[in-house]
Design a protein around this motif. Structure first.
Motif, mmCIF file in Angstrom:
data_model
loop_
_atom_site.group_PDB
_atom_site.id
_atom_site.type_symbol
_atom_site.label_atom_id
_atom_site.label_comp_id
_atom_site.label_asym_id
_atom_site.label_seq_id
_atom_site.Cartn_x
_atom_site.Cartn_y
_atom_site.Cartn_z
ATOM 1 N N GLY A 1 33.726 26.867 58.266
ATOM 2 C CA GLY A 1 34.125 28.107 57.620
ATOM 3 C C GLY A 1 33.273 28.370 56.393
ATOM 4 O O GLY A 1 32.759 27.449 55.763
ATOM 5 N N GLU A 2 33.105 29.647 56.062
ATOM 6 C CA GLU A 2 32.333 29.984 54.878
ATOM 7 C C GLU A 2 33.044 29.451 53.635
ATOM 8 O O GLU A 2 34.271 29.584 53.505
ATOM 9 N N PRO A 3 32.304 28.859 52.703
ATOM 10 C CA PRO A 3 32.941 28.349 51.486
ATOM 11 C C PRO A 3 33.296 29.458 50.500
ATOM 12 O O PRO A 3 33.909 29.186 49.481
ATOM 13 N N TRP A 4 32.896 30.705 50.814
ATOM 14 C CA TRP A 4 33.159 31.811 49.895
ATOM 15 C C TRP A 4 34.383 32.578 50.352
ATOM 16 O O TRP A 4 34.676 32.667 51.543
ATOM 17 N N SER A 5 35.092 33.138 49.420
ATOM 18 C CA SER A 5 36.323 33.846 49.746
ATOM 19 C C SER A 5 36.365 35.172 49.000
ATOM 20 O O SER A 5 35.762 35.325 47.929
ATOM 21 N N VAL A 6 37.101 36.122 49.576
ATOM 22 C CA VAL A 6 37.309 37.429 48.952
ATOM 23 C C VAL A 6 38.784 37.550 48.577
ATOM 24 O O VAL A 6 39.662 37.385 49.429
ATOM 25 N N GLU A 7 39.048 37.807 47.316
ATOM 26 C CA GLU A 7 40.421 37.959 46.830
ATOM 27 C C GLU A 7 40.717 39.434 46.598
ATOM 28 O O GLU A 7 39.960 40.142 45.917
ATOM 29 N N ASP A 8 41.805 39.911 47.167
ATOM 30 C CA ASP A 8 42.206 41.309 47.035
ATOM 31 C C ASP A 8 42.974 41.503 45.730
ATOM 32 O O ASP A 8 44.110 41.056 45.573
ATOM 33 N N ARG A 9 42.336 42.185 44.773
ATOM 34 C CA ARG A 9 42.978 42.511 43.506
ATOM 35 C C ARG A 9 43.082 44.016 43.301
ATOM 36 O O ARG A 9 43.134 44.504 42.167
ATOM 37 N N LEU A 10 43.072 44.754 44.420
ATOM 38 C CA LEU A 10 43.073 46.205 44.327
ATOM 39 C C LEU A 10 44.333 46.714 43.637
ATOM 40 O O LEU A 10 44.267 47.604 42.770
ATOM 41 N N ALA B 1 46.433 45.214 41.537
ATOM 42 C CA ALA B 1 46.601 44.818 40.142
ATOM 43 C C ALA B 1 45.462 45.295 39.244
ATOM 44 O O ALA B 1 45.690 45.815 38.149
ATOM 45 N N ASP B 2 44.219 45.108 39.722
ATOM 46 C CA ASP B 2 43.057 45.372 38.859
ATOM 47 C C ASP B 2 42.099 46.416 39.415
ATOM 48 O O ASP B 2 41.107 46.754 38.747
ATOM 49 N N GLY B 3 42.318 46.870 40.636
ATOM 50 C CA GLY B 3 41.454 47.904 41.201
ATOM 51 C C GLY B 3 40.127 47.412 41.735
ATOM 52 O O GLY B 3 39.190 48.196 41.889
ATOM 53 N N HIS B 4 40.022 46.130 42.021
ATOM 54 C CA HIS B 4 38.766 45.623 42.571
ATOM 55 C C HIS B 4 39.018 44.438 43.502
ATOM 56 O O HIS B 4 40.111 43.872 43.540
ATOM 57 N N LEU B 5 37.987 44.107 44.278
ATOM 58 C CA LEU B 5 37.969 42.901 45.097
ATOM 59 C C LEU B 5 37.100 41.867 44.401
ATOM 60 O O LEU B 5 36.107 42.211 43.740
ATOM 61 N N LEU B 6 37.452 40.592 44.557
ATOM 62 C CA LEU B 6 36.721 39.518 43.880
ATOM 63 C C LEU B 6 36.125 38.578 44.920
ATOM 64 O O LEU B 6 36.841 38.013 45.747
ATOM 65 N N TRP B 7 34.813 38.452 44.882
ATOM 66 C CA TRP B 7 34.095 37.566 45.802
ATOM 67 C C TRP B 7 33.759 36.292 45.039
ATOM 68 O O TRP B 7 33.072 36.335 44.016
ATOM 69 N N ARG B 8 34.238 35.154 45.542
ATOM 70 C CA ARG B 8 34.024 33.872 44.872
ATOM 71 C C ARG B 8 32.951 33.071 45.597
ATOM 72 O O ARG B 8 33.065 32.837 46.796
ATOM 73 N N LEU B 9 31.944 32.615 44.854
ATOM 74 C CA LEU B 9 30.873 31.793 45.407
ATOM 75 C C LEU B 9 30.790 30.500 44.595
ATOM 76 O O LEU B 9 30.292 30.508 43.459
ATOM 77 N N PRO B 10 31.291 29.382 45.125
ATOM 78 C CA PRO B 10 31.191 28.109 44.393
ATOM 79 C C PRO B 10 29.727 27.687 44.234
ATOM 80 O O PRO B 10 28.995 27.568 45.220
ATOM 81 N N LEU B 11 29.312 27.460 42.993
ATOM 82 C CA LEU B 11 27.941 27.024 42.703
ATOM 83 C C LEU B 11 27.989 25.935 41.634
ATOM 84 O O LEU B 11 27.598 26.167 40.480
ATOM 85 N N PRO B 12 28.466 24.736 41.976
ATOM 86 C CA PRO B 12 28.569 23.666 40.974
ATOM 87 C C PRO B 12 27.205 23.332 40.385
ATOM 88 O O PRO B 12 26.200 23.284 41.097
ATOM 89 N N GLY B 13 27.181 23.126 39.086
ATOM 90 C CA GLY B 13 25.939 22.773 38.412
ATOM 91 C C GLY B 13 25.115 23.967 37.965
ATOM 92 O O GLY B 13 24.131 23.797 37.235
ATOM 93 N N ALA B 14 25.489 25.179 38.382
ATOM 94 C CA ALA B 14 24.712 26.360 38.009
ATOM 95 C C ALA B 14 24.972 26.734 36.559
ATOM 96 O O ALA B 14 26.018 26.423 35.976
ATOM 97 N N THR B 15 24.005 27.413 35.942
ATOM 98 C CA THR B 15 24.155 27.928 34.582
ATOM 99 C C THR B 15 23.875 29.423 34.584
ATOM 100 O O THR B 15 23.211 29.944 35.484
ATOM 101 N N ARG B 16 24.379 30.115 33.587
ATOM 102 C CA ARG B 16 24.171 31.565 33.512
ATOM 103 C C ARG B 16 22.693 31.916 33.433
ATOM 104 O O ARG B 16 22.249 32.934 33.965
#
Length: 383
Positions: free
Chosen positions: A300-309, A311-326
């Motif tokens: 399965g894809e490690p990324w997920s989409v959270e429906d926040r329509l 409460a907040d009016g948007h969808l949230l796409w989560r991409l785990p990237l351990p060790g990454a920096t801004r």
């Protein structure tokens, strides 16, 4: 089929760990296949029932493919007045070893366990990403709908007044797609995991952190981290005690970092020299290198989409990237795809269907997870 991909910073002993892993699987009763460019000394199949060692012959594979391509192009070469090359004139080009490894991943010959000895981790991540990238290129350059119109090509050529691609080009593309799909299926399977090998130290810590980000970007699951060549502790020799102390400091940091994500750290001793033969390889790891069974299904894809329509009016796409920096992250949307740069690695990913009808409104990196906000596009989102 269970597949274990073994890699690490150059010189960390990943080839030895790969061999010991394949040996452990064979001695546990599995039909194990070790694919390597550098087989360990003294490890031969007759000594180890159930183990097959396949040494990569990159030069032979390159010569066969080059000769085949030349044969396909023979008509064009004759029109140009070019002289064909003799088989012995084909010399191995840079990168042919990597292609030979991918070729081997798609041909497992009914084994239960495949252990692949990959190149150093940066090159390994790019190598594992190659089938997906090449399939994307083929789909763009020779889309299936264009291949389906083969019967119309002679007529189209007359109407357009220009030659259309020859049949062999589409046949070759279809064969490449089949081969790449087989390799991609192995890489993407839930039964495929990565074993990282590291010799604890300051340089290794930085390399492993970069590797974790790159592996996560492409959806590869790190099964475990093997801390290799650990020196004994409690030595009366001040010099040896100092080296061991430094090593233990970095080992503790690795336990904390990987343990936070549920990734176990396996510890292997320093034998004073490279192990020779199956008995010494078996003594190196024992149960630490056992290959646990996993379901042989698409992961399965490690990324997920959270429906926040609501409460907040948007969808949230989560991409785990351990060790990454801004500072090392960048994200750009192009049509129905996103281009994600994470340090030295880049991946072009198709958006989930719901997000294709949205616009990107922001992104943030928090606790090793990239969160991308999408707002519905009023022109495309159903009321």
């Amino acid at each position: 089929m269970r597949t274990v991909l073994v890699t690490g910073p150059g010189g960390a002993g990943s080839s030895t760990v790969a061999a010991a892993t394949a040996l452990a699987a064979a001695r546990a009763g599995a039909r194990a296949l070790l694919v390597t460019a550098d087989p360990p000394p003294g490890l031969t199949a007759p000594q180890t029932p159930g183990l097959t060692v396949r040494t990569l012959d990159a030069a032979c594979l390159f010569q066969d493919r080059a000769a085949e391509l030349q044969q396909r192009l023979s008509t064009v070469l004759e029109l140009l007045g070019a002289s064909p090359l003799d088989p012995e004139e084909f010399t191995e080009l840079p990168g042919s070893r990597e292609f030979a490894l991918l070729h081997a991943l798609g041909r497992t010959d009914g084994h239960d366990v495949l252990v692949a000895d990959l190149p150093p981790v940066g090159s390994a991540i790019r190598l594992l990403a190659l089938p997906e990238q090449l399939r994307r290129y083929l789909g763009r350059l020779l889309p299936p709908e264009r291949q389906a119109a083969r019967a119309l090509r002679p007529m189209l050529a007359q109407l357009a007044g220009v030659p259309m691609p020859a049949e062999w080009l589409y046949e070759t593309a279809a064969r490449w797609e089949t081969e790449l799909a087989a390799v991609s299926a192995v890489i993407a399977s839930a039964a495929t995991t990565v074993r990282l090998v590291v010799e604890p130290g300051p340089r290794a810590a930085a390399a492993i952190r970069t590797a974790r980000t790159g592996l996560a970007l492409f959806g590869h699951r790190v099964e475990s981290l093997t801390a290799n060549r650990l020196l004994p502790t409690g030595s009366a020799d001040p010099f040896l005690a100092g080296l061991s102390g430094q090593q233990q400091k970095y080992l503790k940091a690795l336990h904390e970092e990987f343990g936070a994500d549920g990734v176990p750290v396996r510890e292997l001793p320093h034998l004073g020299r490279d192990p020779y033969g199956p008995d010494e390889l078996a003594a190196l790891g024992g149960p630490e290198l056992a290959v646990e069974p996993l379901p042989d299904t698409p992961a399965g894809e490690p990324w997920s989409v959270e429906d926040r329509l609501a409460a907040d009016g948007h969808l949230l796409w989560r991409l785990p990237l351990p060790g990454a920096t801004r500072e090392t992250l960048d994200l750009v949307r192009r049509g129905d795809e996103v281009v994600v740069d994470a340090g030295e690695f880049r991946r072009i990913m198709p958006l989930p269907s719901a997000l294709r009808r949205c616009t990107v409104t922001g992104a943030a990196l928090r606790d090793g997870v990239l969160r991308v906000r999408f707002a519905p596009d009023p022109a495309l989102w159903p009321q």
